[in-house]
Motif scaffolding. Structure first.
Motif, PDB file in Angstrom:
ATOM      1  N   VAL A  81      41.314   0.288  27.813  1.00  0.00           N
ATOM      2  CA  VAL A  81      42.583  -0.437  27.941  1.00  0.00           C
ATOM      3  C   VAL A  81      42.556  -1.698  27.076  1.00  0.00           C
ATOM      4  O   VAL A  81      43.516  -2.001  26.356  1.00  0.00           O
ATOM      5  CB  VAL A  81      42.856  -0.784  29.426  1.00  0.00           C
ATOM      6  N   LYS A  82      41.440  -2.438  27.118  1.00  0.00           N
ATOM      7  CA  LYS A  82      41.317  -3.666  26.317  1.00  0.00           C
ATOM      8  C   LYS A  82      41.352  -3.347  24.823  1.00  0.00           C
ATOM      9  O   LYS A  82      41.972  -4.062  24.034  1.00  0.00           O
ATOM     10  CB  LYS A  82      40.018  -4.395  26.663  1.00  0.00           C
ATOM     11  N   ALA A  83      40.662  -2.265  24.440  1.00  0.00           N
ATOM     12  CA  ALA A  83      40.639  -1.881  23.022  1.00  0.00           C
ATOM     13  C   ALA A  83      42.027  -1.448  22.560  1.00  0.00           C
ATOM     14  O   ALA A  83      42.437  -1.772  21.440  1.00  0.00           O
ATOM     15  CB  ALA A  83      39.631  -0.755  22.810  1.00  0.00           C
ATOM     16  N   ASP A  84      42.758  -0.736  23.417  1.00  0.00           N
ATOM     17  CA  ASP A  84      44.126  -0.333  23.075  1.00  0.00           C
ATOM     18  C   ASP A  84      45.016  -1.556  22.874  1.00  0.00           C
ATOM     19  O   ASP A  84      45.828  -1.607  21.948  1.00  0.00           O
ATOM     20  CB  ASP A  84      44.715   0.573  24.155  1.00  0.00           C
ATOM     21  N   ALA A  85      44.863  -2.552  23.757  1.00  0.00           N
ATOM     22  CA  ALA A  85      45.657  -3.786  23.625  1.00  0.00           C
ATOM     23  C   ALA A  85      45.343  -4.478  22.303  1.00  0.00           C
ATOM     24  O   ALA A  85      46.250  -4.982  21.617  1.00  0.00           O
ATOM     25  CB  ALA A  85      45.368  -4.724  24.797  1.00  0.00           C
ATOM     26  N   MET A  86      44.079  -4.488  21.919  1.00  0.00           N
ATOM     27  CA  MET A  86      43.677  -5.113  20.653  1.00  0.00           C
ATOM     28  C   MET A  86      44.276  -4.346  19.469  1.00  0.00           C
ATOM     29  O   MET A  86      44.818  -4.939  18.530  1.00  0.00           O
ATOM     30  CB  MET A  86      42.147  -5.149  20.560  1.00  0.00           C
ATOM     31  N   THR A  87      44.195  -3.034  19.521  1.00  0.00           N
ATOM     32  CA  THR A  87      44.723  -2.206  18.425  1.00  0.00           C
ATOM     33  C   THR A  87      46.234  -2.384  18.289  1.00  0.00           C
ATOM     34  O   THR A  87      46.750  -2.528  17.172  1.00  0.00           O
ATOM     35  CB  THR A  87      44.385  -0.723  18.672  1.00  0.00           C
ATOM     36  N   VAL A  88      46.952  -2.408  19.413  1.00  0.00           N
ATOM     37  CA  VAL A  88      48.405  -2.599  19.374  1.00  0.00           C
ATOM     38  C   VAL A  88      48.749  -3.967  18.789  1.00  0.00           C
ATOM     39  O   VAL A  88      49.658  -4.098  17.966  1.00  0.00           O
ATOM     40  CB  VAL A  88      49.012  -2.432  20.790  1.00  0.00           C
ATOM     41  N   ALA A  89      47.995  -5.000  19.187  1.00  0.00           N
ATOM     42  CA  ALA A  89      48.251  -6.353  18.665  1.00  0.00           C
ATOM     43  C   ALA A  89      48.028  -6.401  17.155  1.00  0.00           C
ATOM     44  O   ALA A  89      48.804  -7.032  16.421  1.00  0.00           O
ATOM     45  CB  ALA A  89      47.360  -7.367  19.370  1.00  0.00           C
ATOM     46  N   VAL A  90      46.979  -5.730  16.674  1.00  0.00           N
ATOM     47  CA  VAL A  90      46.711  -5.698  15.224  1.00  0.00           C
ATOM     48  C   VAL A  90      47.833  -4.971  14.495  1.00  0.00           C
ATOM     49  O   VAL A  90      48.292  -5.415  13.441  1.00  0.00           O
ATOM     50  CB  VAL A  90      45.340  -5.045  14.940  1.00  0.00           C
ATOM     51  N   MET A  91      48.303  -3.862  15.071  1.00  0.00           N
ATOM     52  CA  MET A  91      49.401  -3.109  14.443  1.00  0.00           C
ATOM     53  C   MET A  91      50.690  -3.946  14.404  1.00  0.00           C
ATOM     54  O   MET A  91      51.417  -3.926  13.413  1.00  0.00           O
ATOM     55  CB  MET A  91      49.658  -1.800  15.206  1.00  0.00           C
TER      56      MET A  91
END
Length: 201
Positions: A43-53
């Protein structure tokens, strides 16, 4: 004597069963904790990836809106038109050549000032996704997996220069690999032994 032996065997078997139940309970709890930790990391990694996108999208939109050759040409044409219109209006009102030029420069400066303010507001829109990326990175920096921590640091460093898209893409890929490696469930002792045996053939 037989009763004593029977009592001792009952105690031994009871102790063995209690130990077995405790071991199985601990093993089940550890497995559940591991699954919960893996789920939280995903979940944390997904949040990071979405923020980068989101940040990449904001930067691309900013580049398209304010930095492209067509936009620069439009601004140049509008500046020339503002200068010419201001100078013509001053000339019609009876101004001298110098006064007409000054009014034209004033109109052009006013237009460029408005363009600059709008451009700065668009750049400020990049701040929000950047803040989200930093917020998403904070819990990942406390991960128990050193590879995830290192990949997160590299990704944050790459975000400091979002114009370097190759570096950012490489850092995002490395981050994804580290998270995938950290979220693969650990194999049991039997599965590891079986894998070693299959690899030895």
């Amino acid at each position: 004597m037989d009763k004593l032996i029977e009592l001792a065997s009952t105690l031994v078997s009871g102790a063995f069963i209690a130990l077995l139940v405790a071991w199985l309970t601990n093993r089940s709890r550890n497995r559940q904790e591991q699954q919960a930790e893996i789920g939280a990391l995903r979940v944390k990694a997904d949040a990071m990836t979405v923020a980068v996108m989101e940040l990449q999208g904001a930067v691309a939109a900013n580049r398209l809106l304010w930095e492209g050759p067509a936009e620069r040409a439009r601004t140049s044409v509008l500046t020339v038109l503002a200068f010419t219109g201001g100078a013509a209006r001053a000339r019609i009102a009876g101004g001298t050549d110098v006064q007409s030029g000054l009014v034209g420069f004033g109109r052009a400066a006013e237009l460029l000032s408005r363009e600059r303010v709008a451009s700065k507001q668009t750049v400020a829109a990049v701040r929000e996704p950047l803040t989200r990326a930093a917020t998403a990175a904070a819990p990942l920096m406390r991960s128990s997996d050193p590879a995830v921590v290192t990949a997160t640091e590299q990704l944050l460093n790459a975000l400091s220069d979002v114009e370097d898209t190759a570096r950012l893409e490489n850092a995002l890929e490395a981050f994804g690999r580290a998270v995938n490696a950290a979220t693969v469930p650990r194999l049991s002792w039997r599965a590891r032994r079986e894998a070693r045996r299959c690899g030895a053939r």
